[in-house]
Design a protein around this motif. Structure first.
Motif, PDB file in Angstrom:
ATOM      1  N   ALA A 177       0.994 -18.397   7.534  1.00 62.75           N
ATOM      2  CA  ALA A 177       1.002 -19.035   6.001  1.00 62.75           C
ATOM      3  C   ALA A 177      -0.403 -18.551   5.442  1.00 62.75           C
ATOM      4  N   GLY A 178      -1.449 -17.875   6.358  1.00 63.11           N
ATOM      5  CA  GLY A 178      -2.471 -17.445   6.093  1.00 63.11           C
ATOM      6  C   GLY A 178      -3.647 -18.250   6.073  1.00 63.11           C
ATOM      7  N   LEU A 179      -3.740 -19.407   6.577  1.00 59.12           N
ATOM      8  CA  LEU A 179      -4.706 -20.115   7.076  1.00 59.12           C
ATOM      9  C   LEU A 179      -5.499 -19.916   8.491  1.00 59.12           C
ATOM     10  N   GLU A 180      -6.747 -20.393   8.181  1.00 60.60           N
ATOM     11  CA  GLU A 180      -7.477 -20.271   9.753  1.00 60.60           C
ATOM     12  C   GLU A 180      -7.370 -21.353  10.546  1.00 60.60           C
ATOM     13  N   PHE A 181      -7.366 -21.378  11.607  1.00 62.93           N
ATOM     14  CA  PHE A 181      -7.202 -22.502  12.665  1.00 62.93           C
ATOM     15  C   PHE A 181      -8.186 -22.647  13.529  1.00 62.93           C
ATOM     16  N   VAL A 182      -8.290 -23.802  13.980  1.00 61.45           N
ATOM     17  CA  VAL A 182      -9.516 -23.935  15.193  1.00 61.45           C
ATOM     18  C   VAL A 182      -9.055 -24.836  16.163  1.00 61.45           C
ATOM     19  N   HIS A 183      -8.955 -24.669  17.297  1.00 65.16           N
ATOM     20  CA  HIS A 183      -8.433 -25.464  18.557  1.00 65.16           C
ATOM     21  C   HIS A 183      -9.739 -26.114  19.084  1.00 65.16           C
ATOM     22  N   TYR A 184      -9.417 -27.640  18.982  1.00 62.98           N
ATOM     23  CA  TYR A 184     -10.443 -28.615  19.630  1.00 62.98           C
ATOM     24  C   TYR A 184      -9.970 -29.134  21.053  1.00 62.98           C
ATOM     25  N   GLY A 185      -8.781 -28.372  21.382  1.00 61.41           N
ATOM     26  CA  GLY A 185      -8.373 -28.939  22.831  1.00 61.41           C
ATOM     27  C   GLY A 185      -8.295 -30.396  22.920  1.00 61.41           C
ATOM     28  N   LEU A 186      -8.536 -31.067  24.123  1.00 62.16           N
ATOM     29  CA  LEU A 186      -8.297 -32.458  24.177  1.00 62.16           C
ATOM     30  C   LEU A 186      -9.287 -33.248  23.344  1.00 62.16           C
ATOM     31  N   ALA A 187      -8.675 -34.125  22.477  1.00 59.51           N
ATOM     32  CA  ALA A 187      -9.524 -34.657  21.593  1.00 59.51           C
ATOM     33  C   ALA A 187      -8.766 -36.327  21.214  1.00 59.51           C
ATOM     34  N   SER A 188      -9.537 -36.844  20.281  1.00 60.81           N
ATOM     35  CA  SER A 188      -8.765 -38.283  20.042  1.00 60.81           C
ATOM     36  C   SER A 188      -8.386 -38.127  18.500  1.00 60.81           C
ATOM     37  N   THR A 189      -7.301 -38.990  18.105  1.00 65.26           N
ATOM     38  CA  THR A 189      -6.758 -39.009  17.003  1.00 65.26           C
ATOM     39  C   THR A 189      -8.116 -39.163  15.948  1.00 65.26           C
ATOM     40  N   PRO A 190      -8.765 -40.209  16.144  1.00 61.45           N
ATOM     41  CA  PRO A 190      -9.835 -40.693  15.261  1.00 61.45           C
ATOM     42  C   PRO A 190     -10.621 -39.322  14.879  1.00 61.45           C
ATOM     43  N   ALA A 191     -11.149 -38.607  16.082  1.00 61.22           N
ATOM     44  CA  ALA A 191     -11.852 -37.438  16.148  1.00 61.22           C
ATOM     45  C   ALA A 191     -11.267 -36.462  14.977  1.00 61.22           C
ATOM     46  N   MET A 192     -10.087 -36.545  14.772  1.00 62.79           N
ATOM     47  CA  MET A 192      -9.426 -35.413  14.019  1.00 62.79           C
ATOM     48  C   MET A 192      -9.503 -35.590  12.631  1.00 62.79           C
ATOM     49  N   PHE A 193      -9.539 -36.871  12.220  1.00 59.06           N
ATOM     50  CA  PHE A 193      -9.846 -37.344  10.924  1.00 59.06           C
ATOM     51  C   PHE A 193     -11.295 -37.040  10.608  1.00 59.06           C
ATOM     52  N   ASN A 194     -12.248 -37.393  11.721  1.00 58.85           N
ATOM     53  CA  ASN A 194     -13.502 -37.361  11.383  1.00 58.85           C
ATOM     54  C   ASN A 194     -14.148 -35.885  11.070  1.00 58.85           C
ATOM     55  N   CYS A 195     -13.300 -34.964  11.657  1.00 59.00           N
ATOM     56  CA  CYS A 195     -13.777 -33.603  11.512  1.00 59.00           C
ATOM     57  C   CYS A 195     -13.725 -33.232  10.018  1.00 59.00           C
ATOM     58  N   THR A 196     -12.734 -33.914   9.227  1.00 56.83           N
ATOM     59  CA  THR A 196     -12.680 -33.678   7.889  1.00 56.83           C
ATOM     60  C   THR A 196     -13.759 -34.059   6.947  1.00 56.83           C
ATOM     61  N   LEU A 197     -14.765 -34.966   7.405  1.00 55.42           N
ATOM     62  CA  LEU A 197     -15.894 -35.472   7.024  1.00 55.42           C
ATOM     63  C   LEU A 197     -17.179 -34.953   7.386  1.00 55.42           C
ATOM     64  N   THR A 198     -17.260 -34.474   8.706  1.00 55.98           N
ATOM     65  CA  THR A 198     -18.414 -34.199   9.147  1.00 55.98           C
ATOM     66  C   THR A 198     -18.715 -32.626   8.461  1.00 55.98           C
ATOM     67  N   LYS A 199     -20.057 -32.590   7.947  1.00 58.73           N
ATOM     68  CA  LYS A 199     -20.393 -31.303   7.513  1.00 58.73           C
ATOM     69  C   LYS A 199     -21.717 -30.614   8.436  1.00 58.73           C
ATOM     70  N   ASP A 200     -21.146 -29.698   9.316  1.00 60.47           N
ATOM     71  CA  ASP A 200     -21.733 -29.214  10.253  1.00 60.47           C
ATOM     72  C   ASP A 200     -21.064 -27.661  10.750  1.00 60.47           C
ATOM     73  N   GLU A 201     -21.667 -26.591  10.092  1.00 65.56           N
ATOM     74  CA  GLU A 201     -20.997 -25.408  10.359  1.00 65.56           C
ATOM     75  C   GLU A 201     -20.856 -24.946  11.876  1.00 65.56           C
TER      76      GLU A 201
END
Length: 625
Positions: A177-201
């Motif tokens: 569909a033309g989107l970039e994706f990044v694999h985090y591997g083993l992670a927690s559900t809260p971390a997956m939301f948190n990454c939409t708030l973290t500002k760190d390139e």
């Protein structure tokens, strides 16, 4: 941001020969466990970096060899659906109804692998790929993005054995569909939301959207998806929209389009260890609460039970840097077959396991997580459990110290004693709402929007969200709030281990008797005719509500948002309709078994005319024939 060694982001361009065929080792307390992935390749083509092979069969076989200390070997076989979407010559037709069956409230859940009799695989790789493409379309619409913008989606997973197959499939859908994706591997559900708030390139953050691959505490053969943007988790309407889009996309797949999406995914995908950033924030929160002491938990003995889910990081990455002793922690190793117990703070076997670990190790505190770490519970030094009503009482006590008078939003099955504790002892307000963690969170957000301050939304299941943490239901953050209390008490000279926590819920009235009975609706009974089980269930509830008025010993709750809640005989009952299943759960709490039976008899009498309702469990409870 904590200092990190090595390269955080990895760009992967070449594959390692047959890495899917290598043995995967996972240690456990009872001996060694080896996993063997045995695919049947059509030819000698190497698997891609995304782990795809061209199969002649529609599945791969997963052999699990148990090698306990007595040297006996037990083999169990599971068949893991791994049909290559790009190499598939034909896929079964699926309509929107087939896709909508995967909806579970605000999540997607299905059967991802064979292994349980009678449970047919319905969350295949092609289905997952279509869901990935549908989420991409939904996200672009929400973000008002055009084709020139490259939205970024992060993907993480828990320890389930089907996780990587689904990760790779949903990645192809996003890439196509033309989107970039990044694999985090083993992670927690809260971390997956948190990454939409973290500002760190450095961690490729913030993500425009994120996907967690998990089915919470469900058995090993299940899996699913949770979706997030920086506005929070998606709601029921969003999930329905995505699944309807996915059905259309799935039935438009062609060999050429599938091959094209695979090429796009293979071109350049990235991997990030975002859990470094997430755990660093948790550590900082505890240090701050203790007055910026480097090791505020030094001397505290805290054991963790991750149930072989994704929560094993908490002992090593959070507690140890804070100075805590973590010896005796158990089941930290990722193992998607969950060999020791179900990772579920509501499960009696799981709670018994962490309680025993606390007592055996003479620990100050025990912490237990569910599979994807959005739920948790604790145990004090005496073995007393902080879960269900006790966990809510503890968190309410902590939050009301910080925000006096605030409203605590809970689900519908909390006890009357909890209401008295929150309102009379703590000076807060108890707002009992519907079951479902998203319902509880959304209600807290709604109350704030109309001027009623609320800082905590929490379910008896262990889902808990705080306003200060962006209303994220984060089991690890709940435990951090408890650790903050321990650390700040010590810093102020009021140490004494977890007795500080136990003292906070002193005065909580707990029922002598509590039970939950499940009254199933027979969808094939003639009484239902052409009606749905939901309509039938609502009719049962209406009849119960009408019958209460004729019994002076029973009193319907004046404010109630779900089902029929009634007080009487010193206790209460709640009969409600399940969110997803043809079941009417009946919760009863009372001062004695005899009083509970009286409440049960009142319900039985009211619903006796409904032939499509299986009341056998209730009849057994009250001793009726």
């Amino acid at each position: 941001m904590a200092a990190t060694s090595g390269k955080i982001v990895q760009n992967v361009f070449v594959s390692h020969s047959f890495q899917q065929n290598t043995q995967l080792f996972a240690s456990q307390s009872q001996g060694r466990r080896d996993y063997y992935f045995a695919p049947y390749p059509r030819n000698s083509n190497l698997p891609s970096p995304l782990g795809k092979l061209a199969w002649t069969a529609s599945s791969i076989q997963l052999r699990t060899l148990y090698k306990p200390q007595n040297h006996f070997s037990i083999q169990r076989n599971f068949h893991c659906n791994a049909s290559s979407s790009a190499s598939a010559t034909a896929m079964p037709y699926l309509d929107k109804t087939d896709f909508l069956k995967l909806q579970n409230g605000s999540d997607i859940r299905g059967v991802a692998i064979d292994g349980v009799e009678g449970e047919k695989v319905n969350l295949t790789e092609p289905v997952a790929e279509a869901i990935g493409a549908a989420f991409a379309a939904w996200l672009m619409e929400k973000k008002k993005a055009d084709s020139s913008q490259h939205l970024r989606v992060s993907i993480g997973h828990d320890t389930r054995i089907s996780a990587k197959l689904l990760q790779n499939a949903i990645s192809r859908g996003l890439a196509g569909a033309g989107l970039e994706f990044v694999h985090y591997g083993l992670a927690s559900t809260p971390a997956m939301f948190n990454c939409t708030l973290t500002k760190d390139e450095a961690f490729l953050c913030p993500a425009d959207g994120s996907i967690m691959i998990t089915a919470s505490h469900l058995p090993f053969n299940r899996n699913g998806f949770k979706f997030f943007t920086n506005a929070g988790g998606l709601g029921k309407a969003d999930i329905k929209d995505i699944l309807e889009r996915a059905a259309d996309i799935y039935n438009q797949f062609t060999p050429e389009s599938l091959k094209n999406s695979e090429k796009k995914a293979l071109l350049n995908f990235k991997k990030v260890d975002y859990m470094i950033a997430y755990t660093s924030d948790l550590v900082k929160a505890v240090r701050k609460a203790a007055g910026n002491i480097e090791k505020p938990l030094e001397g505290f003995h805290i054991v963790v039970d991750a149930g072989n889910g994704a929560g094993g990081f908490f002992a090593e990455k959070v507690l140890k840097p804070l100075g805590a002793i973590t010896s005796g922690s158990q089941f930290l190793e990722p193992d998607g077959l969950f060999p020791n117990h179900i990772p579920n703070p509501e499960d009696k076997t799981a709670m018994k396991a962490i309680t025993q670990a606390v007592l055996d190790n003479k620990a100050d505190l025990g912490i237990i997580f569910d599979t994807d770490v959005d739920r948790s519970a604790a145990v004090d030094f005496t073995g007393r459990e902080f879960n269900r009503n006790r966990l809510i009482a503890l968190m309410a006590a902590i939050v009301l110290e910080e925000h006096p008078g605030t409203t605590i939003v809970t689900d519908s099955v909390t006890s009357d004693g909890l209401t008295t504790f929150i309102e009379k002892k703590l000076g807060g307000k108890h707002h009992r709402f519907k079951r479902g963690y998203k319902n509880v969170i959304d209600e807290a957000i709604r109350l704030n929007s109309i001027g009623e301050e609320s800082h905590l939304a929490i379910e008896t299941s262990g889902h808990g969200a705080l306003k200060e943490n962006h209303w994220l239901d984060d089991g690890a953050y709940l435990m951090v709030k408890i650790l903050n209390k321990l650390a700040s008490a010590r810093a102020s000279g009021n140490g004494g281990g977890s007795k500080v926590l136990t003292d906070l819920i002193e005065g909580l009235e707990e029922p002598a008797f509590a039970t939950e009975l499940r009254l199933k609706i027979n969808q094939f009974h003639p009484d239902l005719k052409e009606g749905s089980f939901r309509e039938y269930g609502e009719a049962v509830l209406k009849q119960l509500e009408n019958s209460i008025g004729s019994d002076p010993s029973l009193h319907k709750a004046p404010v109630n948002y779900e089902g029929v809640r009634v007080s009487g005989h010193g206790g209460w009952f709640l009969l409600r309709l399940s969110l997803h299943d043809p079941v009417l759960p009946l919760n009863i709490e009372a001062p004695s078994n005899d009083d509970a039976v009286k409440l049960g008899l009142a319900v039985l009498e009211a619903v006796k005319g409904f032939g499509g309702l299986d009341t056998s469990a209730l009849k057994k409870f009250v001793g009726a024939s």
